[in-house]
Design a protein around this motif. Structure first.
Motif: not given
Ligand code: WTA
Length: 685
Positions: A566-568, A555-557, A444-446, A540-542, A439-441
């Protein structure tokens, strides 16, 4: 601070969307891969009727099924209160305790079952198999200590800065037991980053560990606590006590001195709490369970506040039905508990289901790329969960390693960033031995837990795509004007979720305006509306949606760089660079990287009269590492004569990104200083 709709931002967003969409259009559609019959035969969820049960017109009552996976002291009355959008209150009136649900309630059936397999990084050290009974005992003793020795009560915040050891879930659960809100900071983050989170959450207590193993080294970790406490104090937050776990109980493994009256060796004090029991606190369903800081569009990391009842029900349901965790499974999520994936899918989700969950201290490729497969073989792991970055590293360093070990995964997860179809196929064929479903899940943190994914026992898989929204989640893609982009149109847009769900965070800690502005304002047509339908959540993703309903995340917009999943925040990195006295301006851009997905390139210009030097570049790099942590270390620091700027003086990061990625920067004639582009290109390539 950049507002979502500032002209600069809008322009950047547009250019980003165009290029992402083009990439997507050029990607061929991948063929489906079918889940193995053996998996389907044992899967919890095989009936596609589940989507009917969770259709939008069944909202919100369908989520009762989530809450019913848990034990409640008092059953809730209202499934969700949506009367004050976008602040959703789930399972109102209910009383619940997360620790009870992850520990106590399993004792009757699973007292002697392993709850946590702790695997130290040094391979010669014994693996510790912690039973539910032992977890119960240790959590109770610590909860008693926190309450009596540290004077903590429900609602207080505690900052944890702990590595990947069994004591981390123990500490989280002890907090949850007495209603204390934990805020775990990723151990790789610097003392400064920790200080910022201590100050924002107003924690009086810091819990840390003296040292831990990483890439073959025993890292001194306590020294970071001293920095964190000092810097929190100058930000106005006094830390009264620092509780220090010992990596080797009875032995202090740090060179940093203990501060009298402040620093406490936990193992010593715990001796006074042997055998103590603490009744779990029946918390309101909406009481915050924890804060998790993450990067967003503005510089400061924001504390995502997660609830107890909604969050726990969401991670329990998704662990059960998306990851198909049965009580007899051995489950390993290789993420770090310092990130949301670890909170939801190492600790709370699996333990709520009485699973056996592996906690591995070190890096996957230590001492070699066969390590994860040796661990899997020796513990009988049959469900595996990791990120594209880790998969890429393991593929590069040991493409033939998995075949050497006798383990069998029934199920594998990928999370955190888009995965390239080639990498996906290696994961499936080599790691999963062609047997495991993937599964490709996407989430986001939120969000608390998965938003999009295939259902492993129902859907065919498609490499490089996540799936449709999971049951109860109704995603939609909007264009810049707020019009829906239909499935199969080949166009990308901003992915949003139409409806609230139990796992969604409650607010940004101490900053409700930011919560509304960043996630809900963009596509809300009427800010006075009290109807949840008017408040779609913007991730916030395209993304684009194929004709079959599967989403592909591009990816992120916003101003966020996703490095190794990891989000920076770009602002965080740039602010760190500006601390170096020679630096006048800084701009960071994401660069494609074979292993890490994206890495940051940092462009800086110097104050007048100063000459570029390696020394300055190294200082800039060191500043980023000390402010944020090694994870943000720039791939390159490029000292430029001037930044490419618009006539109004805004730095054009798009141009820099194109140079770093060896692409054409496009039309630069509208810049105030178009001639600088070629000079930068000469320096950076
Ligand atoms: C990206 C991690 C593509 C996306 C759980 C999102 C993904 C950000 C995927 C959140 C996926 C997470 N395919 N992109 N399966 N899962 N992302 O908050 O850009 O650390 O907004 O949460 O990771 O990162 P975060």
């Amino acid at each position: 601070m950049s507002e979502g709709k500032s002209p600069r931002h809008a322009a950047e967003q547009e250019s980003a969307d165009v290029s992402e969409a083009e990439i997507a259009v050029h990607w061929p559609e991948e063929d489906y891969v079918l889940p193995a019959g053996q998996f389907i035969a044992q899967a919890y969820l095989t009936n596609p009727g589940v989507f009917e049960r969770f259709s939008l017109d069944r909202f919100p009552e369908c989520f009762k099924e989530f809450a019913d996976l848990l034990d409640w002291y008092k059953y809730w009355e209202t499934t969700v209160d949506t009367s004050a959008p976008p602040f959703w209150r789930w399972f109102v009136g209910g009383r619940i305790n997360a620790c009870h649900n992850c520990v106590d309630r399993h004792l009757a059936a699973y007292r002697n079952k392993t709850a946590i397999h702790f695997v130290p990084e040094p391979e010669h050290e014994a693996v510790h198999h912690l039973t539910y009974q032992e977890l119960f005992v240790r959590v109770n003793e610590l909860a008693a200590l926190l309450r009596e020795f540290c004077d903590l009560k429900a609602g207080d915040r505690v900052t944890l800065h702990m590595p990947m050891v069994a004591e981390l879930p123990i500490t989280m659960l002890a907090c949850a037991r007495i209603g204390v809100i934990h805020s775990q900071v990723f151990s790789g983050f610097s003392g400064t980053a920790c200080a910022e989170r201590i100050a924002d959450s107003e924690s009086r207590l810091l819990i840390t560990m003296d040292a831990y193993h990483r890439s073959g080294e025993l890292l001194d970790h306590k020294e970071k606590a001293d920095i964190a406490v000092a810097e929190a104090a100058s930000a106005g937050q006094q830390v009264e006590k620092v509780l220090i776990w010992q990596r080797y109980p009875g032995k202090y493994s740090s060179a940093a001195r203990l501060v009298k009256g402040r620093d406490v060796i936990l193992n010593d004090v715990l001796a006074g709490f042997r055998g103590r029991r603490v009744e779990p606190e029946p918390m309101p369903a909406e009481a915050p369970l924890f804060l998790m800081y993450t990067s967003g569009t503005t510089g400061r990391p924001k504390g995502c506040q997660h609830s107890t009842g909604g969050y726990l029900s969401y991670v329990a349901w998704t662990s059960k039905y998306i990851q198909d965790i049965h009580p007899e499974d051995v489950y390993w999520c290789m993420a770090d508990i310092g990130w949301i994936t670890g909170h939801s899918y190492i600790v709370y989700g699996p333990l709520a289901l009485a699973a056996s969950s592996v906690v591995y201290e070190g890096v996957p490729t230590w001492p070699d790329a066969g390590r994860p497969w040796r661990i899997a073989e020796s513990l009988g792991v049959n469900i595996f969960h990791t990120s594209p970055t880790a998969i890429r590293a393991l593929r590069r360093n040991g493409p033939d390693e998995p075949a050497k070990y006798n383990y069998h995964f029934k199920h594998m997860t990928t999370v955190g960033e888009p995965i390239e179809p080639e990498v996906w196929k290696w994961y499936h064929r080599e790691v999963g031995k062609g047997e495991a479903v993937i599964v490709d899940t996407w989430w986001q943190t939120e969000n608390g837990g998965f938003l999009c994914s295939t259902l492993p026992g129902i859907h065919p898989m498609k490499p490089g795509s996540t799936g449709p929204g999971i049951p109860g989640i109704h995603p939609v893609i909007f264009d810049e004007e707020g019009k829906e982009i239909p499935a199969g149109s080949g166009k990308a847009g901003n992915i949003c979720i139409r409806n609230p769900w139990p796992g969604i965070f409650q607010t940004v800690w101490k900053d409700p305006d930011r919560y509304v502005r960043q996630y809900y304002a963009r596509y809300c047509k009427n800010p006075d509306s009290k109807d949840w339908r008017d408040w779609p959540y913007m991730a916030g993703d395209g993304a684009m949606q194929a004709a079959d309903g599967y989403f592909r995340i591009l990816g992120r917009i916003d101003d966020v760089i996703n490095v190794s999943g990891h989000r920076l925040g770009t602002k965080e990195i740039e602010s760190a660079a500006l601390l170096v006295s020679e630096v006048a301006e800084a701009a960071v851009v994401p660069v494609a990287d074979e292993v890490k997905g994206k890495v940051p390139d940092l462009y800086v210009s110097l104050k007048p009269g100063l000459l570029p030097s390696t020394k300055i570049a190294n200082k800039v790099s060191a500043a980023v590492v000390s402010q944020i942590g090694a994870i943000a270390r720039p791939h390159r620091v490029v000292i430029v004569p001037d930044m490419p700027k618009t006539r109004s003086g805004k730095i054009m990061r798009r141009v820099l990104a194109a140079i770093s990625n060896r692409q054409e920067p496009g039309d630069v004639s509208t810049l105030a200083n178009p001639e600088v582009v070629e000079r930068i290109r000469a320096l950076a390539t």
